[in-house]
Write a protein that holds these residues in place. Sequence first.
Motif, PDB file in Angstrom:
ATOM      1  N   ARG A  92       0.784   5.830  10.781  1.00  0.00           N
ATOM      2  CA  ARG A  92       0.548   5.114   9.069  1.00  0.00           C
ATOM      3  C   ARG A  92      -0.290   6.400   8.090  1.00  0.00           C
ATOM      4  NH1 ARG A  92      -0.527  -0.725  10.031  1.00  0.00           N
ATOM      5  NH2 ARG A  92      -2.831  -0.216  10.657  1.00  0.00           N
ATOM      6  N   ALA A  93      -0.317   6.317   7.297  1.00  0.00           N
ATOM      7  CA  ALA A  93      -1.070   6.701   6.629  1.00  0.00           C
ATOM      8  C   ALA A  93      -2.322   5.971   4.950  1.00  0.00           C
ATOM      9  CB  ALA A  93      -0.972   8.099   5.955  1.00  0.00           C
ATOM     10  N   PRO A  94      -3.477   5.533   4.945  1.00  0.00           N
ATOM     11  CA  PRO A  94      -2.825   4.710   3.584  1.00  0.00           C
ATOM     12  C   PRO A  94      -3.600   6.164   2.672  1.00  0.00           C
ATOM     13  CG  PRO A  94      -5.124   4.868   5.294  1.00  0.00           C
ATOM     14  CD  PRO A  94      -3.949   4.952   6.120  1.00  0.00           C
ATOM     15  N   TYR A  95      -2.894   4.707   1.690  1.00  0.00           N
ATOM     16  CA  TYR A  95      -2.930   5.621   0.282  1.00  0.00           C
ATOM     17  C   TYR A  95      -3.828   4.595  -0.966  1.00  0.00           C
ATOM     18  CZ  TYR A  95       1.530   4.336  -0.889  1.00  0.00           C
ATOM     19  OH  TYR A  95       2.571   3.559  -1.312  1.00  0.00           O
ATOM     20  N   ALA A  96      -4.505   4.692  -1.740  1.00  0.00           N
ATOM     21  CA  ALA A  96      -4.495   3.981  -3.435  1.00  0.00           C
ATOM     22  C   ALA A  96      -3.129   4.346  -4.046  1.00  0.00           C
ATOM     23  CB  ALA A  96      -5.495   4.434  -3.597  1.00  0.00           C
ATOM     24  N   PRO A  97      -2.563   3.256  -4.427  1.00  0.00           N
ATOM     25  CA  PRO A  97      -1.107   3.723  -5.536  1.00  0.00           C
ATOM     26  C   PRO A  97      -1.998   3.312  -6.810  1.00  0.00           C
ATOM     27  CG  PRO A  97      -2.006   0.879  -4.919  1.00  0.00           C
ATOM     28  CD  PRO A  97      -3.121   1.838  -4.158  1.00  0.00           C
ATOM     29  N   THR A  98      -1.419   4.745  -7.381  1.00  0.00           N
ATOM     30  CA  THR A  98      -0.809   4.751  -8.692  1.00  0.00           C
ATOM     31  C   THR A  98      -0.703   3.634  -9.719  1.00  0.00           C
ATOM     32  OG1 THR A  98       1.386   5.085  -8.830  1.00  0.00           O
ATOM     33  CG2 THR A  98      -0.121   7.201  -8.042  1.00  0.00           C
ATOM     34  N   PRO A  99      -1.482   4.002 -11.028  1.00  0.00           N
ATOM     35  CA  PRO A  99      -1.448   2.538 -11.307  1.00  0.00           C
ATOM     36  C   PRO A  99       0.121   2.536 -12.326  1.00  0.00           C
ATOM     37  CG  PRO A  99      -3.187   4.289 -11.834  1.00  0.00           C
ATOM     38  CD  PRO A  99      -1.883   5.077 -11.260  1.00  0.00           C
ATOM     39  N   THR A 100       0.788   3.263 -12.175  1.00  0.00           N
ATOM     40  CA  THR A 100       2.312   2.816 -12.293  1.00  0.00           C
ATOM     41  C   THR A 100       3.079   2.125 -10.897  1.00  0.00           C
ATOM     42  OG1 THR A 100       2.496   5.080 -13.853  1.00  0.00           O
ATOM     43  CG2 THR A 100       4.402   4.016 -12.462  1.00  0.00           C
ATOM     44  N   GLU A 101       2.454   2.472  -9.815  1.00  0.00           N
ATOM     45  CA  GLU A 101       2.830   2.109  -8.454  1.00  0.00           C
ATOM     46  C   GLU A 101       2.435   0.215  -8.434  1.00  0.00           C
ATOM     47  OE1 GLU A 101       4.083   3.140  -4.513  1.00  0.00           O
ATOM     48  OE2 GLU A 101       2.100   3.794  -4.603  1.00  0.00           O
ATOM     49  N   TRP A 102       1.236   0.191  -9.556  1.00  0.00           N
ATOM     50  CA  TRP A 102       0.473  -1.077  -8.933  1.00  0.00           C
ATOM     51  C   TRP A 102       1.337  -2.050  -9.555  1.00  0.00           C
ATOM     52  CZ3 TRP A 102      -2.344  -2.984  -5.051  1.00  0.00           C
ATOM     53  CH2 TRP A 102      -2.910  -3.586  -5.765  1.00  0.00           C
ATOM     54  N   GLU A 103       1.274  -0.975 -11.289  1.00  0.00           N
ATOM     55  CA  GLU A 103       1.903  -2.062 -11.735  1.00  0.00           C
ATOM     56  C   GLU A 103       3.816  -2.843 -11.338  1.00  0.00           C
ATOM     57  OE1 GLU A 103       2.975  -4.761 -15.581  1.00  0.00           O
ATOM     58  OE2 GLU A 103       1.266  -3.356 -14.627  1.00  0.00           O
ATOM     59  N   GLN A 104       4.361  -1.643 -10.994  1.00  0.00           N
ATOM     60  CA  GLN A 104       5.638  -2.199  -9.974  1.00  0.00           C
ATOM     61  C   GLN A 104       5.357  -3.695  -9.117  1.00  0.00           C
ATOM     62  OE1 GLN A 104       6.417   1.695  -8.086  1.00  0.00           O
ATOM     63  NE2 GLN A 104       8.074   2.406 -10.661  1.00  0.00           N
ATOM     64  N   VAL A 105       4.284  -3.157  -8.353  1.00  0.00           N
ATOM     65  CA  VAL A 105       4.383  -3.962  -7.328  1.00  0.00           C
ATOM     66  C   VAL A 105       3.911  -5.386  -7.987  1.00  0.00           C
ATOM     67  CG1 VAL A 105       2.384  -4.760  -5.576  1.00  0.00           C
ATOM     68  CG2 VAL A 105       3.314  -2.404  -5.522  1.00  0.00           C
ATOM     69  N   SER A 106       2.940  -5.233  -9.163  1.00  0.00           N
ATOM     70  CA  SER A 106       2.211  -6.756  -9.876  1.00  0.00           C
ATOM     71  C   SER A 106       3.472  -7.247 -10.766  1.00  0.00           C
ATOM     72  CB  SER A 106       1.546  -6.708 -11.363  1.00  0.00           C
ATOM     73  OG  SER A 106       1.357  -8.127 -11.573  1.00  0.00           O
ATOM     74  N   ASP A 107       4.664  -7.263 -11.560  1.00  0.00           N
ATOM     75  CA  ASP A 107       6.123  -7.198 -11.553  1.00  0.00           C
ATOM     76  C   ASP A 107       6.965  -7.564 -11.137  1.00  0.00           C
ATOM     77  OD1 ASP A 107       7.544  -6.860 -13.716  1.00  0.00           O
ATOM     78  OD2 ASP A 107       9.641  -5.663 -12.400  1.00  0.00           O
ATOM     79  N   ALA A 108       7.175  -7.057  -9.706  1.00  0.00           N
ATOM     80  CA  ALA A 108       8.428  -7.472  -8.474  1.00  0.00           C
ATOM     81  C   ALA A 108       7.155  -8.709  -7.537  1.00  0.00           C
ATOM     82  CB  ALA A 108       7.688  -6.368  -7.282  1.00  0.00           C
ATOM     83  N   TYR A 109       6.229  -8.868  -7.839  1.00  0.00           N
ATOM     84  CA  TYR A 109       5.386  -9.611  -6.666  1.00  0.00           C
ATOM     85  C   TYR A 109       5.573 -11.634  -7.820  1.00  0.00           C
ATOM     86  CZ  TYR A 109       1.973 -12.514  -3.958  1.00  0.00           C
ATOM     87  OH  TYR A 109       1.541 -13.380  -3.477  1.00  0.00           O
ATOM     88  N   GLY A 110       5.047 -10.752  -9.954  1.00  0.00           N
ATOM     89  CA  GLY A 110       4.965 -11.950 -10.074  1.00  0.00           C
ATOM     90  C   GLY A 110       3.681 -11.892 -11.188  1.00  0.00           C
ATOM     91  N   HIS A 111       3.877 -11.235 -12.170  1.00  0.00           N
ATOM     92  CA  HIS A 111       2.034 -11.251 -12.932  1.00  0.00           C
ATOM     93  C   HIS A 111       1.086 -12.193 -12.845  1.00  0.00           C
ATOM     94  CE1 HIS A 111       3.477  -7.480 -14.286  1.00  0.00           C
ATOM     95  NE2 HIS A 111       4.582  -7.834 -14.930  1.00  0.00           N
ATOM     96  N   ASP A 112       1.626 -13.905 -13.076  1.00  0.00           N
ATOM     97  CA  ASP A 112       0.677 -13.925 -13.246  1.00  0.00           C
ATOM     98  C   ASP A 112       0.707 -14.636 -11.593  1.00  0.00           C
ATOM     99  OD1 ASP A 112       0.762 -14.591 -15.432  1.00  0.00           O
ATOM    100  OD2 ASP A 112       2.288 -15.956 -15.289  1.00  0.00           O
ATOM    101  N   ALA A 113       0.739 -14.708 -10.856  1.00  0.00           N
ATOM    102  CA  ALA A 113       0.647 -14.625  -8.984  1.00  0.00           C
ATOM    103  C   ALA A 113       0.560 -13.937  -8.526  1.00  0.00           C
ATOM    104  CB  ALA A 113       2.363 -14.913  -8.425  1.00  0.00           C
ATOM    105  N   PHE A 114       0.508 -12.636  -9.141  1.00  0.00           N
ATOM    106  CA  PHE A 114      -0.555 -11.499  -8.105  1.00  0.00           C
ATOM    107  C   PHE A 114      -1.962 -11.345  -8.995  1.00  0.00           C
ATOM    108  CE2 PHE A 114      -1.018  -7.087  -7.573  1.00  0.00           C
ATOM    109  CZ  PHE A 114      -0.745  -6.910  -5.707  1.00  0.00           C
ATOM    110  N   ALA A 115      -2.231 -11.786 -10.486  1.00  0.00           N
ATOM    111  CA  ALA A 115      -3.126 -12.288 -10.693  1.00  0.00           C
ATOM    112  C   ALA A 115      -4.212 -12.793 -10.163  1.00  0.00           C
ATOM    113  CB  ALA A 115      -3.403 -12.127 -11.680  1.00  0.00           C
ATOM    114  N   LEU A 116      -3.649 -14.225  -9.945  1.00  0.00           N
ATOM    115  CA  LEU A 116      -4.470 -14.912  -8.495  1.00  0.00           C
ATOM    116  C   LEU A 116      -4.450 -14.582  -7.667  1.00  0.00           C
ATOM    117  CD1 LEU A 116      -2.536 -18.025  -9.921  1.00  0.00           C
ATOM    118  CD2 LEU A 116      -4.743 -17.970 -10.815  1.00  0.00           C
TER     119      LEU A 116
END
Length: 220
Positions: free
Chosen positions: A107-131
């Motif tokens: 497996r290869a680690p990589y830093a997520p792009t801003p777009t991918e990071w926004e997708q992760v936050s949206d799927a998780y729930g912005h408020d919950a992910f911010a916490l």
Amino acid sequence: MEIVQPGLRQVQANQRIGLGFPEVLRAFLRSDPDVILVGEMRDRVTAGVAVEASLTGHLVLSTLQANSAAETVPRLLGMDIDSYAFADALRGVLAQRLVKRLCTHCRAPYAPTPTEWEQVSDAYGHDAFALRTERTSSEFMLHRAMGCARCNGTGYRGRVALHEILPGSGAIATLIRQRATIVELRQAADREGMTTVLQDGIEKALQGITDLGQVRSNCL
């Protein structure tokens, strides 16, 4: 017999000879077992007998096909079981999805792009992910499948389960008696700290156990 293990007693249901789940359950109750495992809740009679068994001091475990933990409640109530008895009997619902586990050797680690990071936050729930991000100072990394000899070039090796648990709390029991909607049940479970299968999948992606592609394909 699927499993031979000391201390377990099993009966294969067979509707063609009149030996269905309800008949087997009633026979088991005469032996007063501590734990009863029902393969699947398929009809009103089976669900009703299982609830009655739970209310008389037995631990009853079973499976049910549903898209989420919260959706099991209206599914069972739709079988016309008593909502008050069900609310008193329920101790919790565990939902799960199986996803492929990343091969730890390639497996290869990589830093997520801003777009991918926004997708992760949206799927998780912005408020919950911010916490969640406030609780850790480590830098977030994702991983991707590569492929090697150990995983036959697939990038994956084995599977891992993603879970969510709907607690059988007093608040949930009250909503069951009121025959609340799935949305109301989910909101109540969220207030009590339930982690959804999607959130659990994102957590495991951030830990490098699986990747976002697997989480998306199995949870969205």
